[in-house]
Design an enzyme around this catalytic site. Structure first.
Site, mmCIF file in Angstrom:
data_model
loop_
_atom_site.group_PDB
_atom_site.id
_atom_site.type_symbol
_atom_site.label_atom_id
_atom_site.label_comp_id
_atom_site.label_asym_id
_atom_site.label_seq_id
_atom_site.Cartn_x
_atom_site.Cartn_y
_atom_site.Cartn_z
ATOM 1 N N GLU A 113 10.531 0.311 2.064
ATOM 2 C CA GLU A 113 9.366 0.401 2.938
ATOM 3 C C GLU A 113 9.789 0.197 4.391
ATOM 4 O O GLU A 113 10.732 -0.539 4.670
ATOM 5 C CB GLU A 113 8.320 -0.651 2.548
ATOM 6 C CG GLU A 113 7.611 -0.355 1.242
ATOM 7 C CD GLU A 113 6.823 0.948 1.270
ATOM 8 O OE1 GLU A 113 6.053 1.157 2.229
ATOM 9 O OE2 GLU A 113 6.984 1.767 0.341
ATOM 10 N N ALA A 156 5.689 11.549 -2.108
ATOM 11 C CA ALA A 156 5.523 10.894 -3.404
ATOM 12 C C ALA A 156 6.191 9.523 -3.397
ATOM 13 O O ALA A 156 5.572 8.527 -3.022
ATOM 14 C CB ALA A 156 6.081 11.787 -4.506
ATOM 15 N N ARG A 157 7.470 9.468 -3.770
ATOM 16 C CA ARG A 157 8.244 8.226 -3.761
ATOM 17 C C ARG A 157 9.641 8.551 -3.240
ATOM 18 O O ARG A 157 10.244 9.566 -3.622
ATOM 19 C CB ARG A 157 8.344 7.622 -5.170
ATOM 20 C CG ARG A 157 7.073 6.930 -5.650
ATOM 21 C CD ARG A 157 6.835 5.637 -4.880
ATOM 22 N NE ARG A 157 5.694 4.897 -5.369
ATOM 23 C CZ ARG A 157 4.443 5.071 -4.946
ATOM 24 N NH1 ARG A 157 4.182 6.006 -4.041
ATOM 25 N NH2 ARG A 157 3.464 4.336 -5.432
ATOM 26 N N HIS A 204 5.350 6.172 5.747
ATOM 27 C CA HIS A 204 4.593 5.954 4.517
ATOM 28 C C HIS A 204 3.106 5.772 4.819
ATOM 29 O O HIS A 204 2.502 4.736 4.538
ATOM 30 C CB HIS A 204 5.125 4.738 3.738
ATOM 31 C CG HIS A 204 4.657 4.731 2.308
ATOM 32 N ND1 HIS A 204 4.977 3.727 1.422
ATOM 33 C CD2 HIS A 204 3.883 5.613 1.602
ATOM 34 C CE1 HIS A 204 4.418 3.979 0.241
ATOM 35 N NE2 HIS A 204 3.747 5.118 0.337
ATOM 36 N N GLY A 209 -0.047 16.860 -11.145
ATOM 37 C CA GLY A 209 -1.127 15.918 -11.396
ATOM 38 C C GLY A 209 -2.218 16.131 -10.360
ATOM 39 O O GLY A 209 -2.295 17.172 -9.707
ATOM 40 N N ILE A 225 -2.803 14.850 -7.319
ATOM 41 C CA ILE A 225 -2.395 15.096 -5.933
ATOM 42 C C ILE A 225 -1.708 16.450 -5.822
ATOM 43 O O ILE A 225 -1.944 17.200 -4.867
ATOM 44 C CB ILE A 225 -1.480 13.964 -5.423
ATOM 45 C CG1 ILE A 225 -2.258 12.647 -5.351
ATOM 46 C CG2 ILE A 225 -0.911 14.312 -4.047
ATOM 47 C CD1 ILE A 225 -1.421 11.448 -4.930
#
Length: 319
Positions: A265, A235-236, A285, A154, A156
């Site tokens: 987080e 990313a995640r 993050h 995508g 990014i």
């Protein structure tokens, strides 16, 4: 309509006031809370009677959404929306939009930075040079000539590929989703995920967190990688089995990892295995968090609000 910005956007209050002025000029009310909260009761209180709520990357749970019958738009000043409890909310007529694109450059640059730290051991060198018993110099690696596997092409992923290409890397990518013509123009070679993992010297993750990407990089997938390879995740967190990654680092299955995202987080619990893994460079993050990205994010978020108020919602997310 009543528009409420529930948390700071990491930009000066003066910019918030400037961006909110068109909302007020259209006759709408704007309320801004410039202190962060993750307390559900406080979020419900702040959201009371709002037609539009603007949030960033802090959780916005279902029980908060369900307490506001006026809510028409959740405007997420962030790329991902997996922290928003809309899927289980009673009111399914609520529109959700995001601010995709604001941090493309920021995330791509952090990806490169993590690789540079792993390859040239910058963090280690900073500590070594200050040590009373200086251990001596160490030999690193160059990005030029390496095979870089981009998982997710995508916006990014494409920006990251451009930066790696500038270093002289060869680019490959997984074709599990779709082939991006921009990637092809950059010279990216598409192949199966397993082939990307087995051939790449650097694997960089840029897919969203979805049911089919959760745990995508499993123990079995890590075992396909070269012992000399490094994995980068900006990313995640849950895209990777992070316990398996910690084991792979400690066992020498792969050579290193640069990780900006986790299963939760920050702050990260002290017993989280990645905190104690060898050759892991960890950041809290912050891939999206630059001055330039924060300004862009705020501008996109307020543009989204204005578009909605004018009856032309934009950047609407499917759910």
């Amino acid at each position: 309509m009543l528009v409420k910005l529930l948390e700071p956007l990491n930009v000066p209050d003066s910019l918030i006031e400037k961006l909110a002025e068109p909302i007020k000029q259209k006759g709408h009310e704007f309320v801004y809370y410039n202190e962060k909260t993750t307390d559900s009761n406080e979020l419900a209180k702040r959201s009371k009677d709002a037609d539009v709520v603007m949030i960033a990357n802090n959780p916005y749970p279902t029980k908060v959404i369900d307490q506001n019958d006026h809510l028409k738009l959740i405007n997420v000043a962030f790329t991902g929306i997996d922290h928003v409890g809309i899927a289980d909310a009673k009111n399914q007529d609520i529109i959700v939009c995001n601010a995709a694109g604001y941090a493309n450059q920021a995330v791509a640059e952090l990806t490169i930075g993590l690789v540079m730290d792993l390859y040239r051991r910058i963090t280690q060198g900073n500590s070594d040079i200050r040590a009373a018993d200086y251990p001596g110099a160490f030999q690193g690696k160059e990005i030029k000539g390496k095979i870089v596997g981009i998982i997710g092409t995508g916006k990014i992923g494409i920006e990251t590929a451009r930066l790696f290409k500038a270093f002289g890397a060869k680019l490959v990518a997984s074709n599990q989703a779709s082939i991006n013509p921009e990637a092809v123009e950059l010279g990216v070679e598409y192949m199966d995920l397993d082939d990307v993992l087995s051939q790449s010297d650097i694997v960089s993750l840029h897919v969203p967190l979805m049911p089919n990407t959760k745990g995508l990089i499993s123990k079995e997938k890590l075992e396909l990688m070269k012992e000399s390879a490094v994995l980068i995740n900006c990313a995640r967190g849950p895209i990777v089995d992070n316990d398996a990654l910690a084991d792979a680092l400690n066992n020498g299955t792969i050579a290193g990892a640069g990780i900006d995202v986790f299963d939760m987080e920050p702050p990260i619990p002290g017993d989280y295995k990645l905190l104690h893994a060898k050759n892991a460079i960890l950041t809290p993050h912050v891939g999206f968090l630059t001055d330039e990205a924060m300004q862009s994010r705020a501008e996109i978020a307020f543009d989204n609000t204005m578009a909605f108020l004018e009856g032309k919602p934009q950047n609407v997310m499917k759910r």
